[in-house]
Design an enzyme around this catalytic site. Structure first.
Site, PDB file in Angstrom:
ATOM      1  N   ASP A  45       0.840  -1.197   0.000  1.00 57.33           N
ATOM      2  CA  ASP A  45       0.000   0.000   0.000  1.00 57.33           C
ATOM      3  C   ASP A  45       0.878   1.251   0.000  1.00 57.33           C
ATOM      4  O   ASP A  45       1.646   1.475   0.949  1.00 57.33           O
ATOM      5  CB  ASP A  45      -0.905  -0.019   1.238  1.00 57.33           C
ATOM      6  CG  ASP A  45      -2.063   0.954   1.141  1.00 57.33           C
ATOM      7  OD1 ASP A  45      -2.165   1.649   0.117  1.00 57.33           O
ATOM      8  OD2 ASP A  45      -2.873   1.007   2.074  1.00 57.33           O
ATOM      9  N   ASP A  46       0.803   2.038  -1.066  1.00 55.10           N
ATOM     10  CA  ASP A  46       1.545   3.304  -1.194  1.00 55.10           C
ATOM     11  C   ASP A  46       3.054   3.111  -1.349  1.00 55.10           C
ATOM     12  O   ASP A  46       3.817   4.048  -1.107  1.00 55.10           O
ATOM     13  CB  ASP A  46       1.291   4.227   0.007  1.00 55.10           C
ATOM     14  CG  ASP A  46      -0.072   4.884  -0.027  1.00 55.10           C
ATOM     15  OD1 ASP A  46      -0.865   4.578  -0.935  1.00 55.10           O
ATOM     16  OD2 ASP A  46      -0.365   5.706   0.876  1.00 55.10           O
ATOM     17  N   CYS A  81      -5.643   4.214  -4.256  1.00 46.93           N
ATOM     18  CA  CYS A  81      -5.721   2.794  -3.931  1.00 46.93           C
ATOM     19  C   CYS A  81      -6.960   2.046  -4.421  1.00 46.93           C
ATOM     20  O   CYS A  81      -6.850   1.035  -5.124  1.00 46.93           O
ATOM     21  CB  CYS A  81      -5.591   2.615  -2.426  1.00 46.93           C
ATOM     22  SG  CYS A  81      -6.695   3.659  -1.461  1.00 46.93           S
ATOM     23  N   HIS A 107     -10.969  -2.174   1.339  1.00 47.64           N
ATOM     24  CA  HIS A 107     -11.193  -0.804   0.876  1.00 47.64           C
ATOM     25  C   HIS A 107     -11.992  -0.746  -0.418  1.00 47.64           C
ATOM     26  O   HIS A 107     -11.793   0.146  -1.245  1.00 47.64           O
ATOM     27  CB  HIS A 107      -9.842  -0.087   0.706  1.00 47.64           C
ATOM     28  CG  HIS A 107      -9.927   1.391   0.995  1.00 47.64           C
ATOM     29  ND1 HIS A 107      -8.994   2.300   0.527  1.00 47.64           N
ATOM     30  CD2 HIS A 107     -10.819   2.115   1.714  1.00 47.64           C
ATOM     31  CE1 HIS A 107      -9.307   3.513   0.930  1.00 47.64           C
ATOM     32  NE2 HIS A 107     -10.409   3.436   1.657  1.00 47.64           N
ATOM     33  N   ASP A 151      -0.140  -0.474  -5.020  1.00 47.89           N
ATOM     34  CA  ASP A 151      -1.435  -0.014  -5.535  1.00 47.89           C
ATOM     35  C   ASP A 151      -1.383   1.374  -6.159  1.00 47.89           C
ATOM     36  O   ASP A 151      -2.310   1.779  -6.862  1.00 47.89           O
ATOM     37  CB  ASP A 151      -2.505  -0.066  -4.443  1.00 47.89           C
ATOM     38  CG  ASP A 151      -2.195   0.823  -3.249  1.00 47.89           C
ATOM     39  OD1 ASP A 151      -1.067   1.332  -3.151  1.00 47.89           O
ATOM     40  OD2 ASP A 151      -3.082   0.995  -2.395  1.00 47.89           O
ATOM     41  N   ASN A 152      -0.329   2.134  -5.916  1.00 48.57           N
ATOM     42  CA  ASN A 152      -0.141   3.463  -6.530  1.00 48.57           C
ATOM     43  C   ASN A 152       1.252   3.940  -6.191  1.00 48.57           C
ATOM     44  O   ASN A 152       2.015   3.243  -5.499  1.00 48.57           O
ATOM     45  CB  ASN A 152      -1.210   4.464  -6.053  1.00 48.57           C
ATOM     46  CG  ASN A 152      -1.416   4.504  -4.564  1.00 48.57           C
ATOM     47  OD1 ASN A 152      -2.475   4.107  -4.069  1.00 48.57           O
ATOM     48  ND2 ASN A 152      -0.429   4.957  -3.815  1.00 48.57           N
TER      49      ASN A 152
END
Length: 578
Positions: free
Chosen positions: A135-136, A174, A242, A391-392
């Site tokens: 994540d991130d 995300c 999410h 995710d990004n």
């Protein structure tokens, strides 16, 4: 230690494809490649005990062989708040009991599990699929992608044993990426272009009003979990979800098991018991299904424990596992001893300068290694497809007064459609090491993973989804260097009609090495040649008006095709006088 260059693979373009061109001369070249081919050995004192999956404590049954007990409490005469608290406790107990019986049933139906950790790999069953989502995590946050402070020896080793994609793309935030992964469908086509919480808000303090987007992953979309479950897979989700409220949780989207997945985008803390007030708000958050921990337990470690336990209990049944870590999203927290080690290493030459974030990356890397070790002990590593990505782009803003990360040499970060916001690390390790050490520079996207996984698992794709053409199977790229043409993407598209600290509403197209961004507030465009300018420092729009017109027309035609939602002018917004 530096190693020699990995074998390179730049797949041939489909026949008949002609990349866009600009008549103006190119400017310069990219001298600093940041190839990141160096790998770092496991530093002494990484402070991680190795945990065998068969020895993990069974937290779903903390009293040994006794079964969980749901106590029925008489609430007559209690206050309203106390009754509500008791109801929450009962519901948590029921969820724990349901998870326990689900896994107990799997273990009973498939007894060859943790009791036989060294069982030989089966050649006549479909491969396991483990999709690891950070994540991130920024494109250059891994050593094998050019990180200078962060040590990631286990992910680097996975890259050497698999295929590393240097031009892999996600959505800028995300939830859209997660929806695209599970459906193989572009977020703009799904109308899921922003994260869950923001999709439920109305922003009216800027020149444009973002569209009201979809917050819950539609049940009408056939997910990867549903396709694989129908093919006989045990499907499990562990970690961040999410993608919607409780009515759209993983259990409703094809997953047999859900550990920790909710509508929240981040935990209040990475330390047990994983509950408390979120950020500076009065919102109380928690990560469910992770009871019976101990003080000091860290969330990334615990999610790996749960993943290994599920794989061990699946027995001979093929497994599709989402291991979607919360790391390295805020809150930026890590074990103090790991933070201290990175603080001692930090020097003025480092681009990455946040020792706590570096420690989070380190712990994430260690847990990827734990997962690989666990699969090897279970005898299933060489019959498992392992996919690692983010995710990004990395979060470049501040957290508690410190900049979180840098995506250099790429420009900007999370939320932006510059390369730093959408280019992500992607590594695919195929069974038995097919294509080991290959580096693919061809642009690919997260939507490609849906057909890729089905292709490798031998599961037919949904013709309706396949006809959309949002994703293409990467299977031809996973066997190592080859002259075989890959039916890849003529162009990639992005659509972010929202505001974020790094951007105003914007769309983008990449065709060949050329990338155009179109900003919706004022209609301005920017054009970059990524071959010579991957940092997007030299806008070529004025030099190449014909190319700008062509790419802009293609971008607008694509938006009409997918029914992309557009922002609208805000009549209540008053601009400041010039």
């Amino acid at each position: 230690m530096r190693v020699g260059p990995a074998p390179r693979r730049s797949a041939r373009r489909p026949r008949g494809h002609r990349p866009p061109t600009c008549s103006a001369p190119r400017r310069g070249s990219w001298c600093e490649r940041y190839e990141g081919e160096a790998t770092r050995s496991n530093t002494p004192g990484r402070l991680y005990p190795e945990t065998r999956p068969e020895a993990l404590p069974d937290r779903s049954n903390p009293h040994g062989r006794r079964l969980p007990v749901v106590r029925i409490v008489v609430t007559l005469g209690l206050g309203k708040d106390r009754r509500a608290a008791l109801r929450r406790d009962v519901m948590r107990s029921i969820r724990s009991l349901a998870t326990f019986w689900t896994l107990l049933g799997l273990s009973a139906a498939h007894p060859a599990s943790a009791a036989e950790p060294g069982r030989p790999a089966s050649r006549d069953r479909p491969p396991n699929v483990v999709l690891i989502l950070a994540d991130d995590l920024g494109w250059s946050d891994l050593a094998c992608f050019g990180a200078d402070l962060h040590e990631t020896p286990r992910i680097d080793a996975m890259a050497r044993e698999g295929v590393r994609f240097t031009s892999a793309y996600a959505a800028p935030v995300c939830s859209p990426t997660r929806a695209a992964l599970l459906t193989g469908t572009h977020p703009a086509r799904l109308h899921m272009t922003v994260w869950y919480e923001q999709a439920r808000r109305s922003q009216r303090d800027r020149p444009l009003i973002p569209p009201a987007t979809v917050a819950d992953l539609p049940h009408s979309e056939r997910t990867l979990a549903e396709a694989l479950r129908d093919a006989g897979y045990l499907t499990a989700h562990v970690g961040k979800w999410h993608l919607g409220a409780a009515s759209h949780y993983p259990e409703t989207q094809g997953f047999d098991v859900n550990v920790g997945g909710t509508f929240w985008g981040a935990p209040p803390t990475f330390f047990f018991p994983y509950r408390g007030l979120w950020s500076n708000s009065d919102e109380y958050r928690y990560v469910p299904d992770l009871e019976w921990g101990a003080p000091g337990e860290y969330l990334t470690d615990r999610l790996t424990d749960e993943a290994l336990r599920i794989i061990a209990r699946a027995g001979d049944r093929p497994v599709y596992l989402n291991l979607w870590y919360h790391a390295v999203h805020t809150p930026i927290e890590a074990r103090p001893e790991v933070v201290d080690r990175y603080r001692a290493r930090l020097s003025a030459e480092h681009r990455h300068r946040n020792p706590t974030y570096a420690a989070m990356v380190d712990i994430l890397d260690h847990n990827v290694g734990r997962l690989l070790d666990g699969l090897e002990r279970l005898g299933t590593l060489d019959e498992t497809i392992l996919i690692f990505l983010s995710d990004n782009g990395g979060y470049i803003n501040e957290y508690r007064g410190e900049v979180v990360t840098s995506n250099a040499p790429l420009r900007s970060g999370k939320g932006s459609l510059y390369e730093g916001g959408i280019r992500v690390p992607l590594i695919v390790r195929s069974p038995e090491g097919a294509g080991a050490g290959t580096v693919v520079e061809e642009p690919v996207t997260v939507m490609d993973l849906f057909p890729t996984i089905l292709d490798l698992a031998g599961v037919p794709d949904d013709p309706v989804r396949a006809d959309r053409g949002d994703g293409r199977s990467l299977a031809p790229l996973l066997d190592g260097p080859s002259d075989t043409a890959w039916d890849g993407h003529d162009a990639l598209f992005w659509h972010f009609p929202h505001y974020y600290p790094t951007t105003t509403p914007v769309g983008a197209i990449r065709s060949g090495d050329w990338k155009l961004l179109e900003y919706f507030e004022d209609g301005r465009v920017e054009l970059y040649d990524l071959a010579s300018d991957p940092s997007e420092r030299h806008d070529r729009a004025e030099d190449c008006p014909d190319l700008v017109a062509s790419l802009r027309r293609r971008l607008r035609d694509w938006r009409r095709e997918v029914d992309a939602q557009m922002p609208e002018p805000n009549p209540a917004f008053a601009r400041s006088p010039e």
